[in-house]
Design an enzyme around this catalytic site. Structure first.
Site, PDB file in Angstrom:
ATOM      1  N   SER A 150       3.569  -6.035  -3.057  1.00  0.00           N
ATOM      2  CA  SER A 150       2.356  -6.747  -3.456  1.00  0.00           C
ATOM      3  C   SER A 150       2.719  -8.033  -4.179  1.00  0.00           C
ATOM      4  CB  SER A 150       1.569  -5.818  -4.403  1.00  0.00           C
ATOM      5  OG  SER A 150       0.584  -6.527  -5.093  1.00  0.00           O
TER       6      SER A 150
ATOM      7  N   TYR B   9       0.249  -0.415 -12.043  1.00  0.00           N
ATOM      8  CA  TYR B   9       0.510  -0.660 -10.616  1.00  0.00           C
ATOM      9  C   TYR B   9       1.512  -1.808 -10.476  1.00  0.00           C
ATOM     10  CZ  TYR B   9      -0.552  -2.299  -5.835  1.00  0.00           C
ATOM     11  OH  TYR B   9      -0.472  -2.711  -4.517  1.00  0.00           O
TER      12      TYR B   9
HETATM   13  N1  LIG Z   1      -5.226  -3.322  -0.288  1.00  0.00           N
HETATM   14  C1  LIG Z   1      -4.598  -4.281  -0.948  1.00  0.00           C
HETATM   15  O1  LIG Z   1      -5.201  -5.261  -1.382  1.00  0.00           O
HETATM   16  C2  LIG Z   1      -3.119  -4.216  -1.175  1.00  0.00           C
HETATM   17  C3  LIG Z   1      -2.501  -5.323  -1.758  1.00  0.00           C
HETATM   18  C4  LIG Z   1      -1.142  -5.288  -2.000  1.00  0.00           C
HETATM   19  C5  LIG Z   1      -0.404  -4.171  -1.622  1.00  0.00           C
HETATM   20  N2  LIG Z   1      -1.028  -3.109  -1.036  1.00  0.00           N
HETATM   21  C6  LIG Z   1      -0.196  -1.951  -0.699  1.00  0.00           C
HETATM   22  O2  LIG Z   1      -0.360  -1.565   0.645  1.00  0.00           O
HETATM   23  C7  LIG Z   1      -0.190  -0.141   0.771  1.00  0.00           C
HETATM   24  C8  LIG Z   1      -1.392   0.458   1.475  1.00  0.00           C
HETATM   25  O3  LIG Z   1      -2.521   0.206   0.664  1.00  0.00           O
HETATM   26  P1  LIG Z   1      -4.016   0.309   1.208  1.00  0.00           P
HETATM   27  O4  LIG Z   1      -4.719  -0.905   0.729  1.00  0.00           O
HETATM   28  O5  LIG Z   1      -4.033   0.652   2.646  1.00  0.00           O
HETATM   29  O6  LIG Z   1      -4.514   1.542   0.302  1.00  0.00           O
HETATM   30  P2  LIG Z   1      -5.524   2.739   0.581  1.00  0.00           P
HETATM   31  O7  LIG Z   1      -6.529   2.364   1.584  1.00  0.00           O
HETATM   32  O8  LIG Z   1      -5.938   3.188  -0.769  1.00  0.00           O
HETATM   33  O9  LIG Z   1      -4.553   3.842   1.234  1.00  0.00           O
HETATM   34  C9  LIG Z   1      -3.504   4.375   0.497  1.00  0.00           C
HETATM   35  C10 LIG Z   1      -2.722   5.289   1.399  1.00  0.00           C
HETATM   36  O10 LIG Z   1      -1.616   5.831   0.641  1.00  0.00           O
HETATM   37  C11 LIG Z   1      -1.698   7.236   0.747  1.00  0.00           C
HETATM   38  N3  LIG Z   1      -1.118   7.914  -0.408  1.00  0.00           N
HETATM   39  C12 LIG Z   1      -1.456   7.814  -1.713  1.00  0.00           C
HETATM   40  N4  LIG Z   1      -0.690   8.636  -2.459  1.00  0.00           N
HETATM   41  C13 LIG Z   1       0.139   9.275  -1.598  1.00  0.00           C
HETATM   42  C14 LIG Z   1       1.160  10.232  -1.738  1.00  0.00           C
HETATM   43  N5  LIG Z   1       1.477  10.767  -2.931  1.00  0.00           N
HETATM   44  N6  LIG Z   1       1.823  10.650  -0.629  1.00  0.00           N
HETATM   45  C15 LIG Z   1       1.509  10.150   0.582  1.00  0.00           C
HETATM   46  N7  LIG Z   1       0.528   9.264   0.793  1.00  0.00           N
HETATM   47  C16 LIG Z   1      -0.136   8.823  -0.289  1.00  0.00           C
HETATM   48  C17 LIG Z   1      -3.174   7.553   0.900  1.00  0.00           C
HETATM   49  O11 LIG Z   1      -3.335   8.867   1.399  1.00  0.00           O
HETATM   50  P3  LIG Z   1      -4.682   9.744   1.068  1.00  0.00           P
HETATM   51  O12 LIG Z   1      -5.727   9.288   2.039  1.00  0.00           O
HETATM   52  O13 LIG Z   1      -4.235  11.141   1.266  1.00  0.00           O
HETATM   53  O14 LIG Z   1      -5.066   9.439  -0.362  1.00  0.00           O
HETATM   54  C18 LIG Z   1      -3.568   6.474   1.886  1.00  0.00           C
HETATM   55  O15 LIG Z   1      -3.186   6.808   3.181  1.00  0.00           O
HETATM   56  C19 LIG Z   1       0.005   0.386  -0.651  1.00  0.00           C
HETATM   57  O16 LIG Z   1       1.380   0.559  -0.927  1.00  0.00           O
HETATM   58  C20 LIG Z   1      -0.563  -0.727  -1.513  1.00  0.00           C
HETATM   59  O17 LIG Z   1      -0.018  -0.750  -2.811  1.00  0.00           O
HETATM   60  C21 LIG Z   1      -2.366  -3.100  -0.802  1.00  0.00           C
END
Ligand SMILES: NC(=O)c1ccc[n+]([C@@H]2O[C@H](COP(=O)([O-])OP(=O)(O)OC[C@H]3O[C@@H](n4cnc5c(N)ncnc54)[C@H](OP(=O)(O)O)[C@@H]3O)[C@@H](O)[C@H]2O)c1
Length: 240
Positions: free
Chosen positions: A127, A140
Site C-alpha cells: 500500500s 495497518y
Molecule cells: N482497497 C484498498 O484501497 C487497498 C489499498 C492498498 C492496499 N490494499 C491491499 O490489497 C489487499 C486486498 O485488499 P482488498 O481491498 O481486496 O480488501 P477486502 O475486500 O477487505 O478483502 C480482504 C481479503 O483478505 C482476506 N483475509 C483477511 N484476513 C485473512 C486471513 N487471516 N487469512 C486469509 N485471508 C484473509 C479476506 O477474506 P474474508 O472474506 O474471509 O474476510 C478477503 O478475501 C490487502 O492486502 C490490502 O491491504 C487495498
C-alpha cells in the site's frame, strides 16, 4: 513474466482485489489459479482450484502447499485486514501484524520450495501506507511498512535463487476494505490489470492505479530505492 500458461496462487481470493486478480489471471490465459479463501468459494471456470486458507494458520498453510499439483509460478500475497485505530490498542496492532506481516511471511516460506523450483515470482500486495503512514489507520500502516521492508530483504535474499519478489504499492481501490473512505478509488478490475502488467514488465515496485502511479517515478529515482540497491549488494556479493 507472462501469465499465459502459468500457475498462480492468490490469497484472499474471494472478494475485492483478490477476486479481481483471479479473473484477470484467467483472462490472461493462466493454466491454473489456486484461490486461497477462508470460506468456500464457487468459480465456474474449471482452471480455478479453491483452497481453504487462513494465512494465520500454519496447519492450513501446510495443507494448501500440499494441494498444489505440479509447478507453481506465482504466489500473490493479497490477503489483508485494515481496522481504523489510533495506536491505543496493542491488540489491533498485533492483529494487523499477524495477517499483513507474519501471515504473508509464513505463506511465503511455505511456498518457497515450489517457487525456487520454477524460478517463480512472489507478488506482495502492499500500500501507499507502506511508504508513508496513513494516520487514520496507523496499525495497518505499520504492518504494510514492515511487509514492504521484508519484501526488500526477500528480494535481495532470493535473487541468487532465481525467485523474483515484487511489491505492489496500491493506492485506494473500491473494495470493502475502504468503504468508509470518501475519496477517488480505482476499480478492483483495473488494479488487477495494473498488477499483472507490472509483473509482466518485471517491475520491482508495481504502481497499479493512478494515485500510486503519481509517485512511481519519484520512488524509482529516489534515495530510498538507491539505498535499497546499495544494501542489497552486501547479500549478492556474499551469497549464503
Ligand atoms: N482497497 C484498498 O484501497 C487497498 C489499498 C492498498 C492496499 N490494499 C491491499 O490489497 C489487499 C486486498 O485488499 P482488498 O481491498 O481486496 O480488501 P477486502 O475486500 O477487505 O478483502 C480482504 C481479503 O483478505 C482476506 N483475509 C483477511 N484476513 C485473512 C486471513 N487471516 N487469512 C486469509 N485471508 C484473509 C479476506 O477474506 P474474508 O472474506 O474471509 O474476510 C478477503 O478475501 C490487502 O492486502 C490490502 O491491504 C487495498
Amino acid at each position: 513474466m507472462n501469465i499465459a500458461n502459468k500457475t498462480v496462487f492468490i490469497t484472499g481470493a474471494n472478494r475485492g482485489i483478490g477476486r479481481a486478480l483471479v479473473n484477470e489471471a484467467l483472462r490472461r490465459g493462466a493454466k491454473r489459479v489456486y484461490a486461497g479463501t477462508r470460506s468456500a468459494l464457487q468459480n465456474a471456470d474449471n482452471r480455478v482450484t479453491p483452497v481453504t486458507l487462513d494465512v494465520t494458520s500454519v496447519s492450513q498453510i501446510q495443507r494448501a502447499v500440499g494441494e498444489v499439483v505440479g509447478p507453481l509460478d506465482v504466489l500473490i500475497n493479497n490477503a489483508g485486514v485494515a481496522i481504523y485505530d489510533d495506536l491505543s490498542n496493542l491488540d489491533v496492532i498485533e492483529q494487523h501484524l499477524a495477517v499483513n506481516f507474519l501471515g504473508l511471511l509464513k505463506v511465503t516460506h511455505a511456498f518457497l520450495p515450489l517457487l525456487r523450483r520454477s524460478k517463480g515470482a512472489i507478488v506482495n500486495n502492499l500500500s501507499l501506507a507502506a511508504l508513508a503512514a496513513l494516520p487514520v489507520i496507523p496499525a495497518y500502516s505499520i504492518s504494510k511498512a514492515a511487509a514492504f521492508n521484508m519484501t526488500q530483504s526477500l528480494r535481495a535474499l532470493l535473487a541468487n535463487q532465481g525467485v523474483k519478489v515484487h511489491a505492489v504499492v496500491l493506492g485506494p481501490v473500491d473494495t470493502d476494505m475502504n468503504r468508509g473512505f470518501d475519496i477517488p478509488k480505482a476499480s478492483p478490475e483495473s488494479a488487477a490489470r495494473g498488477i499483472f502488467d507490472g509483473l509482466e514488465k518485471g517491475e520491482e515496485e508495481i504502481f497499479p492505479d493512478s494515485a500510486s502511479q503519481s509517485i512511481a517515478e519519484g520512488w524509482r529515482t529516489g534515495a530510498a530505492k538507491a539505498l535499497e540497491r546499495q544494501f542489497a549488494a552486501f547479500v549478492q556479493q556474499d551469497p549464503a
